[in-house]
Design an enzyme around this catalytic site. Structure first.
Site, short mmCIF file in Angstrom:
data_model
loop_
_atom_site.label_atom_id
_atom_site.label_comp_id
_atom_site.label_asym_id
_atom_site.label_seq_id
_atom_site.Cartn_x
_atom_site.Cartn_y
_atom_site.Cartn_z
N GLU A 9 0.80 -1.22 0.00
CA GLU A 9 0.00 0.00 0.00
C GLU A 9 0.83 1.26 0.00
O GLU A 9 0.28 2.37 -0.08
CB GLU A 9 -0.97 0.02 1.20
N ASP A 82 -0.43 -4.10 4.93
CA ASP A 82 -0.14 -4.26 6.35
C ASP A 82 -0.93 -5.40 6.98
O ASP A 82 -2.08 -5.66 6.59
CB ASP A 82 -0.46 -2.96 7.11
N ASP A 84 -3.08 -6.14 9.28
CA ASP A 84 -4.15 -5.80 10.21
C ASP A 84 -5.46 -5.74 9.44
O ASP A 84 -5.51 -6.05 8.25
CB ASP A 84 -3.86 -4.49 10.95
N GLU A 86 -7.31 -3.21 8.41
CA GLU A 86 -7.31 -2.28 7.27
C GLU A 86 -6.52 -2.86 6.11
O GLU A 86 -6.92 -2.77 4.95
CB GLU A 86 -6.72 -0.93 7.70
N TYR A 306 6.36 -3.95 12.81
CA TYR A 306 5.07 -3.30 12.55
C TYR A 306 4.60 -2.52 13.77
O TYR A 306 4.62 -3.02 14.88
CB TYR A 306 4.03 -4.35 12.14
N ARG A 308 1.60 -1.17 14.52
CA ARG A 308 0.22 -1.28 15.02
C ARG A 308 0.05 -2.65 15.65
O ARG A 308 -0.23 -3.64 14.96
CB ARG A 308 -0.80 -1.05 13.89
N HIS A 352 0.87 -9.75 16.20
CA HIS A 352 2.20 -9.29 15.80
C HIS A 352 3.10 -9.20 17.03
O HIS A 352 2.65 -9.31 18.16
CB HIS A 352 2.11 -7.91 15.15
#
Length: 760
Positions: A9, A82, A84, A86, A306, A308, A352
């Site tokens: 992304e 990513d 997650d 989203e 990562y 988040r 994660h």
């Protein structure tokens, strides 16, 4: 010819991964989401199982076409957004657009942008996790329903372009409730007696506070003695007449353990405390460190895992590297017998690792030449926290000395660091002290070596007045901490929440968050109109429901079906309830209407509180209120004529506190201009003049009267004095703070950037 397409992304991440994978792969980016709900309509078919209507985001048509063309040239497609919800949703939308190429589509995930992590992910591709996609869809649809159906009611009740949000409104409520606590707080006076003492054998002054008088413990509470000034001085005078003898010495060894490595919320909190970063800035800089930066001959390298995450888990390889570094750099005394593990908080997804350096041996000093100031500061914070979490505890000698003086008992507390342990490189920052204003003063206070029965010399006995303090206003760190504690939203959303609410509802004052008048009004209206939406427990329960969807235990539509009926009823009743709430907020004032003689009432409007005549609508007289709730003075009449209607202009004061010229025919004529400074606008072909203006946050700047046609502006104050070097029509006043000092210097310089004239 490349055999595979990898889609991420972010262009920065694409660059880093391209370097890892080489010529057999096309690596390109979607630049975030490619599809979303439409902007100008609800985009949710409520009658048809809440089906969302997705459209290509404006400007993404070209991106999608490029990716489709690339997909036709390869054998396999890897979606690598990513790891997650989203990211999973981005991959699902990409798959919907790229399946037209009729090539195998795989989903790959990784926790860090490193060679080993990327190659391992390519070797073990998977499928899109539709449970995560459904959880993201449920959140997006919920937020759309709340935002699009409540916001128009606020537009009619308060003013246009206000927004309501499922989580942001609860955050605003917390801030408003804290402000209400502060407003209602009544400070209480209390006094303390502090003795400055020293052993007779050696000069080592230390402080001891009055702890007890005889056995009357009832006179003491958390704040000290409930005594007035006269009694405090009386006690001090009496206590001075006694001998001070050490009654008891207590020593205990105390271990201070390191804190866990960063997760998203703790990183945002600590970056706020130590670096003064907003949550939004913290996540932006962390994203840069994660996606990859140019590091000398290494090229683009991902520097952290990562960012988040709610897990404190650490990979064994990273633990081993950290332990090797600690042993080699600080010695075996700093290294625990085995690696330290930390328990994640209840409800953590644990998908994660914790936030850590991808390569612990990359020290901040080694990377400093390649990072900008913000990147270096945040990397250093992450690196220090990670290394410290694997070091031995600090050992402190905590000491308490009780001193008798007649019936008075004084107590001194302190601690001495015997072994610094993890504190060698890192100590977690502190939040605000408690409401009583008392922080622990034991830490690192050096006390003399004394034993029971030793006589002490009294150097000073000081009665001191104090007042209990209200709870402190939130700053970003403490608000994030509260949101996490109450399980409102998710750490990955805190940055956007804070960014949204500070646009209209919340102001910042010296880093503290306080509600604006509009924020208070909207909060009250939402509490009355939509009590569930701004209820802390309801919002936390909704987060649990979203987690249940992500775990694949319940269908997302079922959650929406349970939510919507009560929400629709609230929508229908909200306008009447909000009107009643607004009327209830009105207050009588001592002011009389100078137009009709009626009473003036404190009302709430789109710009906050104001005075309005009780005889409205027959009498429409209104007055603005100053910050101290006093009416503003009548506008001052000037000799300047309005260039639109010819009526005289008057001097008014804006909400931000700036004086400006306004037509006396307002509201029929809304012409307004800054007060002239006697300086023409320097822009060619502009016939305007310069005047003082203020930004939305109240900061003074100077701009052209023809704004927005002419956008000339300067933060430096113009002075109507020509430049002696280049004959420019005016100079500017520059104020600079002297380093390591509270003083400032003022100089005059030419407003033209290519002229080096300076005076003073």
């Amino acid at each position: 010819m490349p055999k595979s397409l990898v889609v991420v992304e972010s262009p920065a991440k694409a660059k880093t991964i391209k370097k890892i994978l080489g010529k057999d792969y096309i690596v390109d980016s979607s630049v975030g989401h490619i599809r979303d709900l439409p902007k100008r309509e609800l985009g949710v078919d409520i009658e048809n199982a809440f089906t969302p209507k997705y459209v290509l985001i404006r400007g993404k048509g070209k991106v999608v076409k490029t990716l489709q063309d690339e997909a036709r040239k390869v054998d396999n497609i890897y979606l690598a957004a990513d790891p997650d919800r989203e990211g999973e949703a981005i991959c699902w939308h990409l798959a919907e657009e790229l399946k037209k190429a009729k090539k195998p589509i795989y989903r790959i995930t990784y926790n860090e942008v490193t060679k080993s992590a990327i190659l391992d992910a390519i070797q073990e591709p998977g499928e899109i996790n539709m449970a995560l996609v459904d959880a993201q869809q449920a959140r997006r649809v919920l937020d759309r329903l709340v935002g699009y159906l409540i916001s128009p009611i606020l537009w009619r009740s308060v003013k246009p372009r206000l927004s309501a949000g499922r989580v942001q409104s609860v955050a605003v409520r917390l801030i408003c409730e804290r402000e209400a606590e502060i407003d209602a707080f009544k400070p209480e006076e209390y006094w303390t007696l502090t003795a400055t003492l020293t052993p007779t054998e050696v000069e080592h002054p230390f402080l001891a506070k009055l702890h007890k008088i005889g056995s009357k413990k009832g006179e003491i509470n958390n704040y000290g003695f409930r005594i007035d000034e006269a009694r405090a001085k009386e006690l001090a005078a009496d206590a001075k007449t006694h001998n001070y003898i050490v009654e008891k010495v207590q020593k205990r060894e105390r271990k201070q353990k390191p804190v866990a490595p960063f997760i998203t919320s703790t990183l945002q909190q600590e970056a706020s405390r130590k670096l003064r970063f907003t949550a939004k800035k913290t996540m932006l800089v962390a994203q840069q460190l994660y996606e990859g930066l140019e590091i000398g001959s290494e090229g683009s390298v991902g520097l952290i895992t990562y960012m988040r995450t709610d897990s404190t888990r650490i990979a064994q390889e990273a633990l081993g590297a950290a332990r090797d570094y600690i042993k080699a750099t600080y010695g075996t005394e700093y290294l625990p017998g085995r690696a330290v593990s930390y328990r994640s908080k209840k409800g953590a997804q644990d998908a994660h690792e914790a936030i850590r350096p991808t390569v612990p041996l990359r020290t901040p000093s080694e990377l400093k030449p390649y990072l900008n100031k913000d990147q270096y500061s945040l990397y250093e914070l992450i690196w220090m926290r990670f290394i410290a979490c694997q070091m031995n505890p600090a050992i402190l000698d905590a000491t308490t000395i009780d001193i008798k003086a007649g019936t008075y008992l004084f107590r001194a507390t302190g601690s001495v660091i015997k072994f610094d342990g993890f504190r060698r490189i890192y100590m977690e920052g502190m939040d605000d002290v408690a409401a009583d204003g008392n922080a622990s003063d034991e830490e690192d206070v050096s006390l003399p070596v004394v034993k029971e029965g030793d006589a002490l010399n009294l150097r000073k006995l000081q009665p001191k007045q104090h007042f209990t303090q209200p709870p402190p206003r939130y700053n970003e760190a403490t608000l994030v901490k509260m949101l996490e504690a109450k399980e409102i939203g998710r750490p990955s959303t805190y940055a956007s929440i804070l960014s949204t609410i500070t646009k209209e509802y919340i102001a910042k004052e010296r880093g503290r968050l306080l509600p604006t008048d509009v924020g208070r009004l909207v909060n009250e209206l939402l509490i009355h109109g939509f009590p569930k939406i701004v209820d802390v427990e309801f919002t936390a329960k909704m987060e649990e429901d979203l987690d249940t969807i992500a775990d694949g235990k319940v269908a997302w539509v079922q959650t929406l079906e349970q939510f919507y009926p009560d929400f629709q009823k609230a929508i229908d009743k909200a306008p009447d309830k909000m009107y009643e709430a607004r009327k209830a907020m009105e207050e009588q004032s001592d002011e009389k209407c100078e137009k009709c003689g009626g009473n003036m009432i404190v009302k709430w409007g789109r710009y906050g509180r104001f005075l309005g005549c009780a005889n409205y609508p027959e009498c429409q007289n209104i007055k603005a209120l100053n910050a101290d709730d006093t009416p503003t003075e009548e506008p001052e009449l000037t000799d300047t004529a309005c260039d639109k209607c010819g009526k005289p202009m008057v001097i008014r004061v804006s909400r931000a506190g700036a004086k400006f010229l306004s037509c006396s025919g307002y509201p029929k004529c809304k012409n307004a201009k800054p007060i002239p400074m006697g300086i023409d606008c320097p822009e060619p072909d502009c016939e305007g003049y310069l005047g003082e203006r203020r930004s939305r946050r109240g900061k003074v700047f100077y701009g052209c009267s023809n704004y927005p046609k002419c956008e000339f502006s300067t933060w430096d104050k113009p002075v109507p004095e020509p430049c002696p070097t280049c004959n420019a029509p005016f100079l500017v006043e520059k104020t600079r703070k002297v380093k390591d000092s509270e003083t400032t210097t003022v100089s005059l310089s030419c407003h033209k950037s290519d002229c080096d004239y300076i005076k003073g």
